[in-house]
Enzyme design. Structure first.
Site, PDB file in Angstrom:
ATOM      1  N   ALA A 175       0.843  -1.114   0.062  1.00 41.01           N
ATOM      2  CA  ALA A 175      -0.051   0.044   0.100  1.00 41.01           C
ATOM      3  C   ALA A 175       0.869   1.279  -0.061  1.00 41.01           C
ATOM      4  CB  ALA A 175      -0.906   0.040   1.290  1.00 41.01           C
ATOM      5  N   GLY A 189       0.923  -5.171   0.952  1.00 45.57           N
ATOM      6  CA  GLY A 189      -0.483  -5.293   0.327  1.00 45.57           C
ATOM      7  C   GLY A 189      -0.158  -6.084  -0.995  1.00 45.57           C
ATOM      8  N   GLU A 204      -0.458  -9.423  -0.228  1.00 41.50           N
ATOM      9  CA  GLU A 204      -1.887  -9.768   0.122  1.00 41.50           C
ATOM     10  C   GLU A 204      -2.856  -9.822  -1.054  1.00 41.50           C
ATOM     11  OE1 GLU A 204      -1.805  -6.430   3.185  1.00 41.50           O
ATOM     12  OE2 GLU A 204      -2.233  -8.039   4.671  1.00 41.50           O
ATOM     13  N   GLU A 223       5.377  -5.310   7.023  1.00 44.12           N
ATOM     14  CA  GLU A 223       4.857  -4.066   7.838  1.00 44.12           C
ATOM     15  C   GLU A 223       5.647  -3.769   9.189  1.00 44.12           C
ATOM     16  OE1 GLU A 223       3.470  -6.663   6.168  1.00 44.12           O
ATOM     17  OE2 GLU A 223       1.756  -5.800   4.943  1.00 44.12           O
TER      18      GLU A 223
HETATM   19  N1  DAK Z   1       4.569   3.316  -1.160  1.00 37.23           N
HETATM   20  C1  DAK Z   1       5.160   4.210  -1.818  1.00 37.23           C
HETATM   21  N2  DAK Z   1       6.098   4.351  -2.663  1.00 37.23           N
HETATM   22  C2  DAK Z   1       6.794   3.306  -2.594  1.00 37.23           C
HETATM   23  C3  DAK Z   1       6.514   2.031  -1.801  1.00 37.23           C
HETATM   24  C4  DAK Z   1       5.420   1.875  -1.162  1.00 37.23           C
HETATM   25  N3  DAK Z   1       4.846   0.863  -0.469  1.00 37.23           N
HETATM   26  N4  DAK Z   1       7.511   1.246  -2.123  1.00 37.23           N
HETATM   27  C5  DAK Z   1       8.511   1.646  -2.952  1.00 37.23           C
HETATM   28  N5  DAK Z   1       7.975   3.294  -2.980  1.00 37.23           N
HETATM   29  C6  DAK Z   1       8.828   3.866  -3.986  1.00 37.23           C
HETATM   30  C7  DAK Z   1      10.020   4.573  -3.162  1.00 37.23           C
HETATM   31  O1  DAK Z   1       9.591   5.529  -2.392  1.00 37.23           O
HETATM   32  C8  DAK Z   1      10.849   4.923  -4.334  1.00 37.23           C
HETATM   33  O2  DAK Z   1      10.210   6.145  -4.702  1.00 37.23           O
HETATM   34  P1  DAK Z   1      11.474   7.603  -5.138  1.00 37.23           P
HETATM   35  O3  DAK Z   1      12.240   7.489  -3.791  1.00 37.23           O
HETATM   36  O4  DAK Z   1      12.133   6.870  -6.340  1.00 37.23           O
HETATM   37  O5  DAK Z   1      10.307   8.578  -5.463  1.00 37.23           O
HETATM   38  C9  DAK Z   1      10.547   4.187  -5.547  1.00 37.23           C
HETATM   39  O6  DAK Z   1       9.325   3.355  -5.076  1.00 37.23           O
HETATM   40  C10 DAK Z   1      11.636   3.004  -5.655  1.00 37.23           C
HETATM   41  O7  DAK Z   1      11.815   2.317  -4.344  1.00 37.23           O
HETATM   42  P2  DAK Z   1      13.322   2.311  -3.660  1.00 37.23           P
HETATM   43  O8  DAK Z   1      14.234   3.434  -4.111  1.00 37.23           O
HETATM   44  O9  DAK Z   1      13.013   1.987  -2.294  1.00 37.23           O
HETATM   45  O10 DAK Z   1      13.512   0.744  -4.515  1.00 37.23           O
HETATM   46  P3  DAK Z   1      14.638  -0.408  -3.900  1.00 37.23           P
HETATM   47  O11 DAK Z   1      14.712  -1.182  -5.110  1.00 37.23           O
HETATM   48  O12 DAK Z   1      15.728   0.312  -3.096  1.00 37.23           O
HETATM   49  O13 DAK Z   1      13.835  -1.118  -2.750  1.00 37.23           O
HETATM   50  C11 DAK Z   1      11.801  -2.208  -1.811  1.00 37.23           C
HETATM   51  C12 DAK Z   1      12.714  -1.740  -3.353  1.00 37.23           C
HETATM   52  C13 DAK Z   1      10.531  -2.605  -2.389  1.00 37.23           C
HETATM   53  C14 DAK Z   1      12.588  -3.053  -1.133  1.00 37.23           C
HETATM   54  C15 DAK Z   1      11.636  -0.780  -1.214  1.00 37.23           C
HETATM   55  O14 DAK Z   1      10.951   0.321  -1.982  1.00 37.23           O
HETATM   56  C16 DAK Z   1      10.429  -0.935   0.068  1.00 37.23           C
HETATM   57  O15 DAK Z   1      10.963  -1.688   1.273  1.00 37.23           O
HETATM   58  N6  DAK Z   1       9.390  -0.612  -0.085  1.00 37.23           N
HETATM   59  C17 DAK Z   1       8.178  -0.707   1.149  1.00 37.23           C
HETATM   60  C18 DAK Z   1       7.890  -2.032   1.118  1.00 37.23           C
HETATM   61  C19 DAK Z   1       6.852  -1.937   2.416  1.00 37.23           C
HETATM   62  O16 DAK Z   1       7.166  -1.646   3.258  1.00 37.23           O
HETATM   63  N7  DAK Z   1       5.560  -2.403   1.940  1.00 37.23           N
HETATM   64  C20 DAK Z   1       4.560  -2.672   2.740  1.00 37.23           C
HETATM   65  C21 DAK Z   1       3.650  -1.303   2.895  1.00 37.23           C
HETATM   66  S1  DAK Z   1       2.494  -1.431   4.155  1.00 37.23           S
HETATM   67  C22 DAK Z   1      -5.355  -2.669   4.210  1.00 37.23           C
HETATM   68  C23 DAK Z   1      -4.865  -2.853   2.974  1.00 37.23           C
HETATM   69  C24 DAK Z   1      -3.319  -3.083   2.629  1.00 37.23           C
HETATM   70  C25 DAK Z   1      -2.495  -2.536   3.847  1.00 37.23           C
HETATM   71  C26 DAK Z   1      -3.022  -2.329   5.164  1.00 37.23           C
HETATM   72  C27 DAK Z   1      -4.532  -2.075   5.131  1.00 37.23           C
HETATM   73  N8  DAK Z   1      -6.756  -2.607   4.429  1.00 37.23           N
HETATM   74  C28 DAK Z   1      -7.392  -2.885   3.753  1.00 37.23           C
HETATM   75  C29 DAK Z   1      -7.242  -2.068   5.729  1.00 37.23           C
HETATM   76  C30 DAK Z   1      -1.073  -2.734   3.226  1.00 37.23           C
HETATM   77  C31 DAK Z   1      -0.201  -2.179   3.920  1.00 37.23           C
HETATM   78  C32 DAK Z   1       1.244  -2.147   3.194  1.00 37.23           C
HETATM   79  O17 DAK Z   1       1.366  -2.814   2.172  1.00 37.23           O
END
Ligand code: DAK
Length: 262
Positions: A69, A113, A116, A136
């Site tokens: 997300a 997400g 998921e 997360e």
């Molecule tokens: N959101 C927004 N932007 C994201 C992102 C995300 N989840 N993941 C990556 N990006 C963006 C980065 O900010 C970066 O943007 P710029 O800085 O270039 O502007 C670009 O994508 C490239 O990312 P990286 O520079 O970080 O690239 P790397 O290859 O170094 O790393 C990575 C890739 C995927 C390992 C890293 O970006 C990362 O760790 N990303 C976050 C992953 C994460 O934590 N995902 C979980 C998010 S929480 C619900 C439904 C769903 C959810 C909750 C509730 N309900 C129905 C209630 C879900 C929650 C989640 O998913």
């Protein structure tokens, strides 16, 4: 319909086609924001309602199926604002209303997400580049779209705990070994393989396909006894279709069946 965060296409040679949906926010690694989830929901329901479509394939880019997300959208919320607004809940489960099979074709990151969403599809075909994770915990939160419930069902409690508590990613080989994905293919063959699987499904009788999906989901969600009883009823019901007569007649007469979806 034109979309901004997804691309849709119709694929296939047979009478019944495949609806292909590609998540398309490449700069954000397909982070799932409200607009994308709205568009995805609309596209899924449109393909589900279209009689010419037998099956749906959901995919992302080479680098990411979806990295979760959208984090900047969530960041400013308090408990009260998250609770009152139902933060990002809207449209996350539209995919579960779809009665036709949805195949996830996953390359690159499927995190949070994104993982998921892939698990809400009916099965996952992974490229050898795929990486699955529920990171997360690193953000000080927990999964919110079923990750703590679907992951242990898919891969065992121990592995799910490991992934959820340590935030480590699982590569495609481990994901196949653990049962999270149905097959692993070279990244360059991912879409071809997923579309071929869809085409195989499209060649069968639609009612059988939809009932199998419904029954497997029942097995996944409910008690065995209830699932077996419903399966028996539907098994009998299919003898009211022309496709059952055609399928069995074709077998007996050693010819290829021609299903008419009736
Ligand atoms: N959101 C927004 N932007 C994201 C992102 C995300 N989840 N993941 C990556 N990006 C963006 C980065 O900010 C970066 O943007 P710029 O800085 O270039 O502007 C670009 O994508 C490239 O990312 P990286 O520079 O970080 O690239 P790397 O290859 O170094 O790393 C990575 C890739 C995927 C390992 C890293 O970006 C990362 O760790 N990303 C976050 C992953 C994460 O934590 N995902 C979980 C998010 S929480 C619900 C439904 C769903 C959810 C909750 C509730 N309900 C129905 C209630 C879900 C929650 C989640 O998913």
């Amino acid at each position: 319909m034109t979309y901004q965060c997804i691309i849709t296409a119709v694929e296939g040679q047979g009478e019944r086609k495949t609806g292909l949906i590609t998540l398309n926010r490449p700069k954000q690694l397909n982070a799932l924001n409200d607009q994308l989830m709205d568009e995805l929901g609309q596209a899924l329901l449109a393909f589900d309602a279209d009689d010419a479509i037998g099956c749906i394939v959901l995919t992302g880019s080479e680098r990411a199926f979806a990295a979760g997300a959208d984090i900047p959208t969530m960041q400013p919320h308090s408990f009260i604002s998250a609770f009152k607004s139902g933060l990002i809940s809207k449209n996350w489960e539209t995919i579960l209303q779809v009665r036709k099979p949805v195949i996830a074709a996953v390359a690159g990151f499927a995190l949070g997400g994104g993982c998921e969403l892939a698990m809400m599809c009916d099965f996952i075909i992974a490229a050898d580049s795929a990486k699955f994770g529920q990171p997360e915990i690193k953000l000080g939160i927990i999964p919110g779209a079923g990750g703590t419930q679907r992951l242990p069902r898919a891969i065992s409690k121990s592995k799910a705990m490991d992934m959820l508590l340590t935030a480590r990613m699982m590569d495609a080989v481990e994901a196949e070994r653990a049962g999270l994905v149905s097959r692993v293919v070279p990244a360059e063959a991912l879409l071809t393989e997923a579309l071929a699987a869809a085409e195989a499904i499209n060649s069968f009788s639609g009612p059988s396909v939809m009932l199998i999906k419904e029954l497997v989901n029942l097995a996944y969600q409910g008690p065995l006894k209830d699932g077996v009883a419903v399966e028996r009823r539907y098994f009998h019901a299919l003898f009211g279709t022309e496709d059952q007569r055609e399928g069995m007649d074709a077998f007996i007469n050693k010819r290829k069946p021609e299903f008419t979806q009736r």
